[in-house]
Design a protein around this motif. Sequence first.
Motif, PDB file in Angstrom:
ATOM      1  N   ASP A  45      15.969  10.355  -0.426  1.00  0.00           N
ATOM      2  CA  ASP A  45      15.587   8.680   0.284  1.00  0.00           C
ATOM      3  C   ASP A  45      15.270   8.900   1.759  1.00  0.00           C
ATOM      4  N   VAL A  46      14.896   8.075   2.047  1.00  0.00           N
ATOM      5  CA  VAL A  46      14.648   8.095   3.475  1.00  0.00           C
ATOM      6  C   VAL A  46      15.325   6.626   4.097  1.00  0.00           C
ATOM      7  N   PHE A  47      15.983   6.255   4.881  1.00  0.00           N
ATOM      8  CA  PHE A  47      16.519   5.271   5.614  1.00  0.00           C
ATOM      9  C   PHE A  47      15.614   5.592   6.952  1.00  0.00           C
ATOM     10  N   VAL A  48      15.185   4.131   7.854  1.00  0.00           N
ATOM     11  CA  VAL A  48      15.622   4.105   9.195  1.00  0.00           C
ATOM     12  C   VAL A  48      16.705   3.148   9.603  1.00  0.00           C
ATOM     13  N   VAL A  49      17.823   3.761  10.565  1.00  0.00           N
ATOM     14  CA  VAL A  49      18.791   3.125  10.792  1.00  0.00           C
ATOM     15  C   VAL A  49      18.916   2.601  12.501  1.00  0.00           C
ATOM     16  N   THR A  50      18.840   1.144  12.803  1.00  0.00           N
ATOM     17  CA  THR A  50      18.637   0.464  14.181  1.00  0.00           C
ATOM     18  C   THR A  50      19.836  -0.347  14.308  1.00  0.00           C
ATOM     19  N   ASP A  51      19.295  -0.409  15.281  1.00  0.00           N
ATOM     20  CA  ASP A  51      20.336  -2.741  16.007  1.00  0.00           C
ATOM     21  C   ASP A  51      19.132  -3.173  16.124  1.00  0.00           C
ATOM     22  N   ILE A  80      24.165   7.077  12.650  1.00  0.00           N
ATOM     23  CA  ILE A  80      24.311   7.894  11.078  1.00  0.00           C
ATOM     24  C   ILE A  80      25.721   7.659  10.404  1.00  0.00           C
ATOM     25  N   ALA A  81      26.503   8.182  11.084  1.00  0.00           N
ATOM     26  CA  ALA A  81      27.761   7.883   9.982  1.00  0.00           C
ATOM     27  C   ALA A  81      27.553   6.861   9.867  1.00  0.00           C
ATOM     28  N   GLU A  82      28.178   5.771  10.471  1.00  0.00           N
ATOM     29  CA  GLU A  82      28.035   3.939   9.842  1.00  0.00           C
ATOM     30  C   GLU A  82      27.514   3.504   9.026  1.00  0.00           C
ATOM     31  N   ALA A  83      25.836   4.271   9.016  1.00  0.00           N
ATOM     32  CA  ALA A  83      24.867   3.959   8.395  1.00  0.00           C
ATOM     33  C   ALA A  83      25.384   4.604   6.655  1.00  0.00           C
ATOM     34  N   ILE A  84      26.145   5.728   6.707  1.00  0.00           N
ATOM     35  CA  ILE A  84      26.421   6.714   5.888  1.00  0.00           C
ATOM     36  C   ILE A  84      27.317   6.007   4.230  1.00  0.00           C
ATOM     37  N   ALA A  85      28.322   5.672   5.445  1.00  0.00           N
ATOM     38  CA  ALA A  85      29.508   5.672   4.819  1.00  0.00           C
ATOM     39  C   ALA A  85      29.818   5.605   3.273  1.00  0.00           C
ATOM     40  N   ASP A  86      28.373   4.723   3.173  1.00  0.00           N
ATOM     41  CA  ASP A  86      29.104   4.140   1.717  1.00  0.00           C
ATOM     42  C   ASP A  86      28.128   4.782   0.567  1.00  0.00           C
ATOM     43  N   LEU A  87      27.580   5.902   1.193  1.00  0.00           N
ATOM     44  CA  LEU A  87      26.783   6.095   0.018  1.00  0.00           C
ATOM     45  C   LEU A  87      26.934   7.093  -0.624  1.00  0.00           C
ATOM     46  N   ASP A  88      26.762   7.783  -1.812  1.00  0.00           N
ATOM     47  CA  ASP A  88      26.425   8.633  -2.982  1.00  0.00           C
ATOM     48  C   ASP A  88      25.107   9.483  -2.149  1.00  0.00           C
ATOM     49  N   VAL A  89      26.135  10.505  -1.303  1.00  0.00           N
ATOM     50  CA  VAL A  89      25.192  11.577  -0.764  1.00  0.00           C
ATOM     51  C   VAL A  89      25.700  12.593  -0.309  1.00  0.00           C
ATOM     52  N   ASP A  90      25.286  13.834  -0.685  1.00  0.00           N
ATOM     53  CA  ASP A  90      25.978  15.112  -0.217  1.00  0.00           C
ATOM     54  C   ASP A  90      25.590  16.082   0.987  1.00  0.00           C
ATOM     55  N   ILE A  91      24.129  15.737   1.070  1.00  0.00           N
ATOM     56  CA  ILE A  91      23.429  15.918   2.940  1.00  0.00           C
ATOM     57  C   ILE A  91      22.757  15.108   3.899  1.00  0.00           C
TER      58      ILE A  91
END
Length: 244
Positions: A45-51, A80-91
Amino acid sequence: MKIIAVIPARYASTRFPAKLMQDLGGKSVILRTYEAAVSTNLFQDVFVVTDSDLIFNEIISNGGKAIMSIKEHESGSDRIAEAIADLDVDIVVNVQGDEPFTEAEPLAQVLSVFKNDPEKKVDLASLMREIKNEDEINNPNNVKVVVDQSQFALYFSRSVIPYPRERNVGVRYFQHIGIYAFRKQALLDFYSLPMKTLEASEKLEQLRYLEFGKRIKMVETKHVSIGIDTAEDLEKARAMLRDI
């Protein structure tokens, strides 16, 4: 391992406001960066995280994936940390939003660290390239890194490190290339830890990881990143795109 790329994307920029929404050959800079990351075929997956609503809508309206930041953040790692906190991801790989010519090779280099780390001794991986020109070495905008015998980072600095008191000992100087790959837990730990004096002094977020004992594995590369920091950089990027 589930591996994703996250592109932190602030609309405001001190040196070049709204640079991510500038036109680059008929597409915005951030959209080209997103598409370049996807085209590497390295990520599930690829995500943009933005304000920014503008950036969020730019990605979503073009079929991409974007996440809106909930809080204000001082660093890309925090966002990034806020965005991925609840995602099932390793790296998680941090791709810079202002690098529309992102290529697969340097990203694969940092990911190889984790594929060769079955005991999970590495918290982060990043890149460095040798620099020999004295102006490059002395430039505080070029962040330097020194490593131990196993290529783990000892320190990052805007200053010249190591200091060349003795010039005939074969010291090599390395510039840090700001491509990171993180274990998810390292990002979450960073998010919960306070900024300490080294990070505050140098204005380098990677020092927070070192100050709290995280291990950063460095990989030597020949890669030179092509970022867009100024209007002049944008014109160069437009010329490069015309030549492709």
